[in-house]
Design a protein around this motif. Structure first.
Motif, PDB file in Angstrom:
ATOM      1  N   MET A   1      47.874  18.578  11.559  1.00  0.00           N
ATOM      2  CA  MET A   1      48.199  17.317  10.891  1.00  0.00           C
ATOM      3  C   MET A   1      47.758  17.395   9.435  1.00  0.00           C
ATOM      4  SD  MET A   1      47.666  13.458  12.325  1.00  0.00           S
ATOM      5  CE  MET A   1      45.910  13.272  12.121  1.00  0.00           C
ATOM      6  N   PHE A   2      48.559  16.807   8.529  1.00  0.00           N
ATOM      7  CA  PHE A   2      48.197  16.836   7.122  1.00  0.00           C
ATOM      8  C   PHE A   2      48.356  15.436   6.513  1.00  0.00           C
ATOM      9  CE2 PHE A   2      52.645  18.482   7.406  1.00  0.00           C
ATOM     10  CZ  PHE A   2      53.315  17.501   6.687  1.00  0.00           C
ATOM     11  N   ARG A   3      47.882  15.312   5.271  1.00  0.00           N
ATOM     12  CA  ARG A   3      47.914  14.039   4.559  1.00  0.00           C
ATOM     13  C   ARG A   3      49.148  13.951   3.658  1.00  0.00           C
ATOM     14  NH1 ARG A   3      43.631  16.403   5.338  1.00  0.00           N
ATOM     15  NH2 ARG A   3      41.737  15.421   6.124  1.00  0.00           N
ATOM     16  N   LEU A   4      49.532  12.721   3.356  1.00  0.00           N
ATOM     17  CA  LEU A   4      50.597  12.475   2.393  1.00  0.00           C
ATOM     18  C   LEU A   4      50.094  11.539   1.300  1.00  0.00           C
ATOM     19  CD1 LEU A   4      53.903  11.878   4.419  1.00  0.00           C
ATOM     20  CD2 LEU A   4      53.307  13.871   3.030  1.00  0.00           C
ATOM     21  N   GLY A   5      50.431  11.880   0.057  1.00  0.00           N
ATOM     22  CA  GLY A   5      50.221  10.989  -1.069  1.00  0.00           C
ATOM     23  C   GLY A   5      51.523  10.872  -1.846  1.00  0.00           C
ATOM     24  N   TRP A   6      51.601   9.887  -2.698  1.00  0.00           N
ATOM     25  CA  TRP A   6      52.767   9.698  -3.574  1.00  0.00           C
ATOM     26  C   TRP A   6      52.258   9.759  -5.008  1.00  0.00           C
ATOM     27  CZ3 TRP A   6      57.961   7.776  -2.196  1.00  0.00           C
ATOM     28  CH2 TRP A   6      58.766   7.498  -3.301  1.00  0.00           C
TER      29      TRP A   6
ATOM     30  N   ASP B   1      56.130  -3.121  -3.570  1.00  0.00           N
ATOM     31  CA  ASP B   1      57.075  -2.623  -2.567  1.00  0.00           C
ATOM     32  C   ASP B   1      56.761  -1.172  -2.203  1.00  0.00           C
ATOM     33  OD1 ASP B   1      58.354  -5.031  -2.651  1.00  0.00           O
ATOM     34  OD2 ASP B   1      60.166  -4.308  -3.641  1.00  0.00           O
ATOM     35  N   LEU B   2      56.489  -0.363  -3.225  1.00  0.00           N
ATOM     36  CA  LEU B   2      56.171   1.049  -2.997  1.00  0.00           C
ATOM     37  C   LEU B   2      54.916   1.182  -2.140  1.00  0.00           C
ATOM     38  CD1 LEU B   2      56.338   4.122  -3.541  1.00  0.00           C
ATOM     39  CD2 LEU B   2      55.131   3.695  -5.706  1.00  0.00           C
ATOM     40  N   THR B   3      53.859   0.482  -2.502  1.00  0.00           N
ATOM     41  CA  THR B   3      52.569   0.665  -1.838  1.00  0.00           C
ATOM     42  C   THR B   3      52.586   0.156  -0.405  1.00  0.00           C
ATOM     43  OG1 THR B   3      51.566   0.340  -4.020  1.00  0.00           O
ATOM     44  CG2 THR B   3      50.084   0.396  -2.137  1.00  0.00           C
ATOM     45  N   THR B   4      53.209  -0.984  -0.159  1.00  0.00           N
ATOM     46  CA  THR B   4      53.296  -1.478   1.219  1.00  0.00           C
ATOM     47  C   THR B   4      54.146  -0.549   2.074  1.00  0.00           C
ATOM     48  OG1 THR B   4      55.140  -2.926   0.583  1.00  0.00           O
ATOM     49  CG2 THR B   4      52.938  -3.887   0.569  1.00  0.00           C
ATOM     50  N   SER B   5      55.192   0.025   1.485  1.00  0.00           N
ATOM     51  CA  SER B   5      56.035   0.973   2.225  1.00  0.00           C
ATOM     52  C   SER B   5      55.269   2.248   2.549  1.00  0.00           C
ATOM     53  CB  SER B   5      57.290   1.302   1.413  1.00  0.00           C
ATOM     54  OG  SER B   5      58.096   0.155   1.221  1.00  0.00           O
ATOM     55  N   LEU B   6      54.490   2.729   1.587  1.00  0.00           N
ATOM     56  CA  LEU B   6      53.697   3.944   1.817  1.00  0.00           C
ATOM     57  C   LEU B   6      52.678   3.725   2.928  1.00  0.00           C
ATOM     58  CD1 LEU B   6      53.002   5.108  -1.859  1.00  0.00           C
ATOM     59  CD2 LEU B   6      54.698   6.026  -0.267  1.00  0.00           C
ATOM     60  N   GLU B   7      52.039   2.564   2.931  1.00  0.00           N
ATOM     61  CA  GLU B   7      51.060   2.291   3.985  1.00  0.00           C
ATOM     62  C   GLU B   7      51.749   2.236   5.350  1.00  0.00           C
ATOM     63  OE1 GLU B   7      47.385  -0.264   3.670  1.00  0.00           O
ATOM     64  OE2 GLU B   7      48.741  -1.661   4.670  1.00  0.00           O
ATOM     65  N   ARG B   8      52.886   1.575   5.407  1.00  0.00           N
ATOM     66  CA  ARG B   8      53.640   1.514   6.664  1.00  0.00           C
ATOM     67  C   ARG B   8      54.023   2.913   7.143  1.00  0.00           C
ATOM     68  NH1 ARG B   8      57.703  -0.916   4.768  1.00  0.00           N
ATOM     69  NH2 ARG B   8      59.209   0.811   4.714  1.00  0.00           N
ATOM     70  N   ALA B   9      54.300   3.801   6.199  1.00  0.00           N
ATOM     71  CA  ALA B   9      54.740   5.151   6.532  1.00  0.00           C
ATOM     72  C   ALA B   9      53.595   6.086   6.902  1.00  0.00           C
ATOM     73  CB  ALA B   9      55.520   5.744   5.356  1.00  0.00           C
TER      74      ALA B   9
ATOM     75  N   PHE C   1      51.020   7.010   4.633  1.00  0.00           N
ATOM     76  CA  PHE C   1      50.486   7.737   3.481  1.00  0.00           C
ATOM     77  C   PHE C   1      49.003   7.424   3.304  1.00  0.00           C
ATOM     78  CE2 PHE C   1      54.761   8.701   2.643  1.00  0.00           C
ATOM     79  CZ  PHE C   1      54.886   9.529   1.537  1.00  0.00           C
ATOM     80  N   ASP C   2      48.258   8.429   2.873  1.00  0.00           N
ATOM     81  CA  ASP C   2      46.833   8.236   2.615  1.00  0.00           C
ATOM     82  C   ASP C   2      46.565   7.594   1.266  1.00  0.00           C
ATOM     83  OD1 ASP C   2      44.772   9.956   4.581  1.00  0.00           O
ATOM     84  OD2 ASP C   2      46.868  10.542   4.700  1.00  0.00           O
ATOM     85  N   LEU C   3      47.436   7.868   0.271  1.00  0.00           N
ATOM     86  CA  LEU C   3      47.090   7.399  -1.066  1.00  0.00           C
ATOM     87  C   LEU C   3      48.308   7.301  -1.977  1.00  0.00           C
ATOM     88  CD1 LEU C   3      46.853  10.049  -3.340  1.00  0.00           C
ATOM     89  CD2 LEU C   3      45.269  10.697  -1.541  1.00  0.00           C
ATOM     90  N   LEU C   4      48.158   6.437  -2.968  1.00  0.00           N
ATOM     91  CA  LEU C   4      49.057   6.357  -4.118  1.00  0.00           C
ATOM     92  C   LEU C   4      48.265   6.859  -5.317  1.00  0.00           C
ATOM     93  CD1 LEU C   4      51.654   5.390  -5.593  1.00  0.00           C
ATOM     94  CD2 LEU C   4      50.520   3.158  -5.845  1.00  0.00           C
ATOM     95  N   PHE C   5      48.823   7.824  -6.052  1.00  0.00           N
ATOM     96  CA  PHE C   5      48.141   8.497  -7.160  1.00  0.00           C
ATOM     97  C   PHE C   5      48.853   8.083  -8.450  1.00  0.00           C
ATOM     98  CE2 PHE C   5      45.537  12.473  -7.842  1.00  0.00           C
ATOM     99  CZ  PHE C   5      45.658  12.538  -9.226  1.00  0.00           C
ATOM    100  N   ILE C   6      48.181   7.263  -9.291  1.00  0.00           N
ATOM    101  CA  ILE C   6      48.815   6.670 -10.464  1.00  0.00           C
ATOM    102  C   ILE C   6      48.414   7.422 -11.730  1.00  0.00           C
ATOM    103  CG2 ILE C   6      49.230   4.552 -11.761  1.00  0.00           C
ATOM    104  CD1 ILE C   6      48.207   2.987  -9.336  1.00  0.00           C
TER     105      ILE C   6
ATOM    106  N   ILE D   1      51.696  13.792  10.568  1.00  0.00           N
ATOM    107  CA  ILE D   1      50.965  12.853   9.719  1.00  0.00           C
ATOM    108  C   ILE D   1      50.347  11.767  10.581  1.00  0.00           C
ATOM    109  CG2 ILE D   1      52.426  13.284   7.701  1.00  0.00           C
ATOM    110  CD1 ILE D   1      53.823  10.592   8.299  1.00  0.00           C
ATOM    111  N   ARG D   2      49.467  11.011   9.985  1.00  0.00           N
ATOM    112  CA  ARG D   2      48.728   9.996  10.736  1.00  0.00           C
ATOM    113  C   ARG D   2      49.657   8.894  11.252  1.00  0.00           C
ATOM    114  NH1 ARG D   2      44.333   8.218   8.963  1.00  0.00           N
ATOM    115  NH2 ARG D   2      43.846   9.557   7.172  1.00  0.00           N
ATOM    116  N   ASP D   3      49.216   8.269  12.333  1.00  0.00           N
ATOM    117  CA  ASP D   3      49.926   7.134  12.916  1.00  0.00           C
ATOM    118  C   ASP D   3      48.952   5.963  13.008  1.00  0.00           C
ATOM    119  OD1 ASP D   3      51.859   5.570  14.032  1.00  0.00           O
ATOM    120  OD2 ASP D   3      51.663   6.382  16.050  1.00  0.00           O
ATOM    121  N   GLY D   4      48.343   5.645  11.877  1.00  0.00           N
ATOM    122  CA  GLY D   4      47.348   4.578  11.827  1.00  0.00           C
ATOM    123  C   GLY D   4      46.096   5.041  11.086  1.00  0.00           C
ATOM    124  N   PHE D   5      45.241   4.084  10.781  1.00  0.00           N
ATOM    125  CA  PHE D   5      44.025   4.351  10.008  1.00  0.00           C
ATOM    126  C   PHE D   5      42.818   3.945  10.839  1.00  0.00           C
ATOM    127  CE2 PHE D   5      47.532   3.691   7.150  1.00  0.00           C
ATOM    128  CZ  PHE D   5      47.347   4.613   6.131  1.00  0.00           C
ATOM    129  N   ALA D   6      41.905   4.871  11.017  1.00  0.00           N
ATOM    130  CA  ALA D   6      40.763   4.631  11.900  1.00  0.00           C
ATOM    131  C   ALA D   6      39.603   3.949  11.196  1.00  0.00           C
ATOM    132  CB  ALA D   6      40.292   5.959  12.501  1.00  0.00           C
TER     133      ALA D   6
END
Length: 435
Positions: free
Chosen positions: A1-6, A37-45, A47-52, A419-424
Motif C-alpha cells: 500500500m502507498f500514499r497519494l498526494g496532490w 472542491d479539490l480538497t474535499t474530493s481528495l479526502e473522499r478519494a 489522499f494523504d495530503l494536498l501540497f501547495i 491506497i488507504r480506505d479511511g484514516f485511523a
C-alpha cells in the motif's frame, strides 16, 4: 500500500483559465471554491495530503519582460496560501494540508508561530514545505539585492530549521497546568528561551503560543539537489521527489536511506512521494489518444513560448531563452535556481536544438497513460519495484481532472488495496506515519 498526494503546482494562483473545462477560473481563481472542491474530493478519494506550492514574484527573465508571465498567468498573479489553509481544513476532517514557506521570506519566529497557529486551527492537520526560493526577483522583494548562491541558500535553510525546531520545543510537554482554582495556566519553569545565535539568524524565544496538536507540524522538502536531500534527511517527514523510471526511484530511495542513517534517523522516518502526471481515459485507447493530443500540442507556438519561459525561470533568472535561436544549440548554463530541475531538462541536450528541447518530453516525474484500472495496475507495479512511499499527482487543476482522479483512478487503486480506505488517526503526522 502507498500514499497519494496532490501537488498544487501553481499554488493559490492561476490554474487553467482558458480552453476547455476551465469554467469560470479566469475570474474565480481568487476565491476558495475550487480549492475546497479539490480538497474535499481528495479526502473522499483517500489522499494523504494536498501540497501547495508558492512563489512571491512576477517573473521577468524571459525576454527581460513580464509580458509572457502576465499574458498566460504563469506563476502570477498568485495569492498567499497561508490564509487558505484554515478554509480547506474547515471543509475536511482528515487530509493533511502542506503550505509552502520560504526561508528568505519568513523569519524563523514568524514561521514557527504561524505554523503552530495553523496547527491549532486545523486540529493537527498542517504541514510546512520549506523552500529556499529560486530567483533574484523573490530576493529583491524581501530586501536583498540578489539571491544567495545555491549552496549558501541550503546552509541558511538548515539553520532556519534549527531555529524553528527549537521554538517548537520551547514549551515542555507538561508545561500546561490548567489549574483554574489557583489559578495557574502554565508552569513558567517549563517554558524556555532558546537564545539562538547563528550565522544567519538570531532569536531569543520562547514561542509565545502553546504547542499545537502535533507539537511539530509535518515538515516537507522539495529540493532534490544534494543540499536539498541533506536538508530533508535532517529535518523532513515527507519529500517531493523527481524520477522518470523505477530505477531512478529506487536509487533516490537508497540514497535518502543512507543520508537518514547518517543523521541518526531511520529510513521509515521520511516518506518519499514521487511526482506523477496521469493521462486518463475511459479506455486505454482513449487515454492514449488524449496523451497524443497533448504531445502534439507541445509544438504550438504558445506552448513553446511557455516552455522556454519555464526554462528561464528554473535558471533562477540567469538564462533568458528568448535570446537564443530555436533551431540552434541548447544553452548549457544551469544557473542558480532549481538546479536539479535544470539539470534534468538539460540532460542529453548537447546534440539537439532548443526547439527539440522545448517540444520534447516534460521533466515533472513519471507519466502514466491508460484507463483507471490500467493506470492503477501500472502504479502498483512501479511502486512495488521501486520501494517508494507514494505518488504526488500533478494533473492540471480543473473540476474535470479532479473527478477523473478522485472518482476514477482512486477507486481503481483502492479496489486493488493500493491506497488507504479511511484514516485511523486524528492528526496529519499520525496518518502519514501510519504505514
Amino acid at each position: 500500500m502507498f500514499r497519494l498526494g496532490w501537488f498544487l503546482g501553481n499554488g493559490f494562483g492561476m490554474q487553467p483559465w482558458y480552453g476547455n473545462w476551465t469554467g469560470r477560473a479566469v475570474t474565480e481563481w481568487t476565491q476558495p471554491s475550487m480549492y475546497v472542491d479539490l480538497t474535499t474530493s481528495l479526502e473522499r478519494a483517500g489522499f494523504d495530503l494536498l501540497f501547495i506550492e508558492d512563489t512571491s514574484m512576477v517573473e521577468d527573465t524571459y525576454g527581460s519582460s513580464m509580458e509572457t508571465t502576465l499574458k498566460y498567468g504563469l506563476m502570477a498573479p498568485k495569492n498567499d496560501p497561508i490564509p487558505l489553509v484554515p478554509l480547506l481544513a474547515q471543509a475536511t476532517e482528515h487530509i493533511g494540508i502542506v503550505a509552502t514557506m520560504s526561508t528568505i521570506q519568513y523569519p524563523p519566529y514568524l514561521a514557527a508561530r504561524s505554523m503552530v497557529t495553523l496547527d491549532h486551527l486545523t486540529k493537527g492537520r498542517v504541514g510546512i514545505n520549506v523552500v529556499t526560493s529560486v530567483s533574484h526577483r523573490v530576493a529583491q522583494n524581501f530586501g536583498l539585492d540578489k539571491h544567495f548562491e545555491h549552496a549558501e541558500r541550503y546552509a541558511m535553510a538548515d539553520e532556519w530549521m534549527e531555529v524553528v525546531s527549537q521554538l517548537w520545543d520551547s514549551w515542555e510537554p507538561d508545561a500546561l497546568v490548567h489549574d483554574t482554582e489557583t489559578p495557574r495556566y502554565a508552569d513558567h519553569t517549563k517554558v524556555h528561551p532558546i537564545d539562538f545565535e547563528g550565522k544567519y539568524f538570531k532569536c531569543r524565544g520562547p514561542l509565545n503560543t502553546i504547542p499545537g496538536p502535533q507539537r511539530r507540524p509535518v515538515v516537507a522538502q522539495a529540493g532534490n539537489s544534494h543540499p536539498g536531500r541533506d536538508l530533508a534527511a535532517r529535518h523532513a517527514d515527507t519529500m517531493l521527489a523527481l524520477a522518470k523510471t523505477p530505477e531512478q526511484m529506487k536509487a533516490l530511495r537508497q540514497d535518502m536511506d543512507r543520508r537518514l542513517i547518517e543523521h541518526g534517523r531511520k529510513p521509515q522516518d521520511l516518506k518519499i512521494l514521487f511526482m506523477a502526471t496521469p493521462y486518463l481515459g475511459d479506455t486505454d485507447a482513449e487515454a492514449q489518444e488524449r496523451f497524443n493530443r497533448f504531445d502534439k500540442a507541445k509544438h504550438d507556438p504558445d506552448n513553446i513560448e511557455k516552455r522556454l519561459w519555464y526554462l528561464s525561470y528554473v535558471s533562477g533568472g540567469v538564462v533568458d531563452y528568448r535570446k537564443y535561436d530555436l533551431d540552434g544549440p541548447v544553452p548549457q548554463e544551469i544557473g542558480n535556481g532549481e538546479t536539479t530541475t535544470a539539470k534534468a531538462w538539460l540532460e542529453g541536450s548537447e546534440n539537439i536544438t532548443l526547439r527539440d528541447l522545448a517540444t520534447g518530453p516534460a521533466n515533472y516525474g513519471m507519466e502514466f497513460v491508460g484507463s483507471p484500472d490500467t493506470m492503477a495496475a501500472q502504479m502498483g507495479e512501479v511502486m512495488a519495484e521501486a520501494g517508494g512511499d507514494g505518488f504526488l499527482m500533478y494533473p492540471d487543476v480543473t473540476r474535470r481532472s479532479i473527478m477523473e482522479v478522485c472518482d476514477g483512478l482512486a477507486p481503481a487503486l483502492r479496489k486493488r488495496g493500493l491506497i488507504r480506505d479511511g484514516f485511523a488517526h486524528k492528526t496529519f503526522r499520525e496518518n502519514l506515519m501510519d504505514f
